[in-house]
Design a protein around this motif. Structure first.
Motif, PDB file in Angstrom:
ATOM      1  N   ASN A  63      53.047  29.218  34.987  1.00  0.00           N
ATOM      2  CA  ASN A  63      52.469  28.446  36.077  1.00  0.00           C
ATOM      3  C   ASN A  63      51.003  28.804  36.314  1.00  0.00           C
ATOM      4  O   ASN A  63      50.638  29.983  36.302  1.00  0.00           O
TER       5      ASN A  63
ATOM      6  N   ASP B 141      56.798  32.419  43.284  1.00  0.00           N
ATOM      7  CA  ASP B 141      55.494  32.825  42.739  1.00  0.00           C
ATOM      8  C   ASP B 141      55.400  34.339  42.540  1.00  0.00           C
ATOM      9  O   ASP B 141      54.354  34.949  42.771  1.00  0.00           O
TER      10      ASP B 141
ATOM     11  N   ARG C 245      51.238  33.292  48.055  1.00  0.00           N
ATOM     12  CA  ARG C 245      52.352  32.673  47.324  1.00  0.00           C
ATOM     13  C   ARG C 245      52.874  31.493  48.139  1.00  0.00           C
ATOM     14  O   ARG C 245      53.059  31.596  49.341  1.00  0.00           O
TER      15      ARG C 245
ATOM     16  N   HIS D 256      48.620  28.911  39.268  1.00  0.00           N
ATOM     17  CA  HIS D 256      48.725  28.925  40.727  1.00  0.00           C
ATOM     18  C   HIS D 256      47.337  29.171  41.305  1.00  0.00           C
ATOM     19  O   HIS D 256      46.603  30.032  40.820  1.00  0.00           O
TER      20      HIS D 256
END
Length: 311
Positions: free
Chosen positions: A106, A144, A116, A108
């Motif tokens: 991912n 996350d 998160r 992010h």
């Protein structure tokens, strides 16, 4: 590597483009959210990622839920080496996480373990962070929380909205995601567990979170306006109707106004806060288009002592 890219909104498109341009990997399919109603006619519209994939002639998968057996079966048939993800928007079950050899990676938009959750950029601005960034990490079943492959940093500018900052991070992060795929493929990159300290959460910003508290300091009002732009949009109440506040400017030399009190001049509108006043720049009255605050004030004819935020 054979890649299946997962993403949905416009902010995910730069990363998809970066992977499509790579001469080391092949994007064989895209996973995105189902078509959603949009516009006044509420017509079903494909996601920006789906549209870009279709332009590139790539197979598009739109499962209602990533746990659907038909989707999982097709993913096994495709047999991706890795699944890069940017703002896909659905929780991935273990059955899906286990399919690619190198898992789901991912991108992010925060420096993990900070922020998160669903709204990292908005929360970075609301908190007054001076530096943020993007991280690539291996998705686990936690929120996350997986080990991190790499990061890129980005300075938060004093006038940044969440939209401004997210756009810059989308492009900076696209290079990071492509480099992460390269490092996984040649074995030069290993994921490092996130530290146990410094964890903060960034849940989705609700409409109520975006309501301006005029008794808060001016700096806080400014952060709420910038952090909630463009969505869900900071707002207040004027004469019983909602007024969206699209941008303000800090005016530390302007004092003497009570929280929410409006002072309208020919070409400016100031509003009191818990510290000094702010200048309203752009607003959007209920049911109308955005307009300059001075034009709005002339139209509604502000009376002496009127306030924003009063029910």
């Amino acid at each position: 590597m054979r890649l299946v890219f997962a993403g949905t909104p416009e902010v995910a498109v730069p990363a998809l483009d970066a992977l499509l341009a790579s001469d080391r990997h092949e994007v064989v399919a895209v996973v995105t959210r189902p078509d959603a109603p949009a516009g006044r006619g509420r017509r079903l519209v494909a996601s920006p990622v789906a549209e870009r994939a279709e332009e590139a002639g790539i197979e598009v998968l739109k499962p209602a839920r990533p746990r659907d057996p038909e989707f999982l079966a097709r993913l096994r048939e495709i047999a991706p080496d890795c699944c890069p993800v940017v703002a896909y928007g659905a929780l991935l079950p273990k059955a899906a996480l286990d399919i690619p050899v190198h898992g789901w990676v991912n991108l992010h938009f925060s420096l993990l373990p900070a922020w998160r959750g669903a709204a990292p950029v908005q929360h970075a601005i609301l908190a007054g962070d001076e530096v943020t960034g993007a991280s690539t990490f291996l998705i686990e079943e936690g929120l996350d929380s997986g080990p991190v492959y790499g990061v890129v940093t980005e300075r938060v500018r004093p006038t940044d909205t969440s939209g401004d900052l997210l756009t810059r991070l989308a492009f900076a992060g696209s290079g990071l995601l492509a480099a992460t795929m390269d490092g996984i493929e040649d074995g030069s990159l290993k994921a490092v567990p996130q530290p146990a300290e410094g964890i903060s959460l960034a849940p989705k910003i609700s409409v109520e979170d975006a309501r301006i508290d005029w008794s808060a300091p001016a700096l806080r009002v400014d952060r709420v306006v910038r952090g909630c732009a463009p969505a869900p949009g900071a707002w207040t109440v004027f004469r019983g109707e909602r007024l969206k506040v699209m941008s303000v400017a800090l005016t530390p030399d302007r004092a003497g106004l009570a929280p929410g009190e409006i002072a309208a001049a020919k070409n400016s509108v100031h509003v009191g806060t818990g510290s000094h006043a702010v200048e309203l720049q752009w607003v959007q009255p209920q049911g109308k288009k955005p307009m300059k605050a001075a034009d709005w004030a002339r139209g509604v004819r502000i009376a002496a002592g009127e306030r924003l935020g009063a029910a």
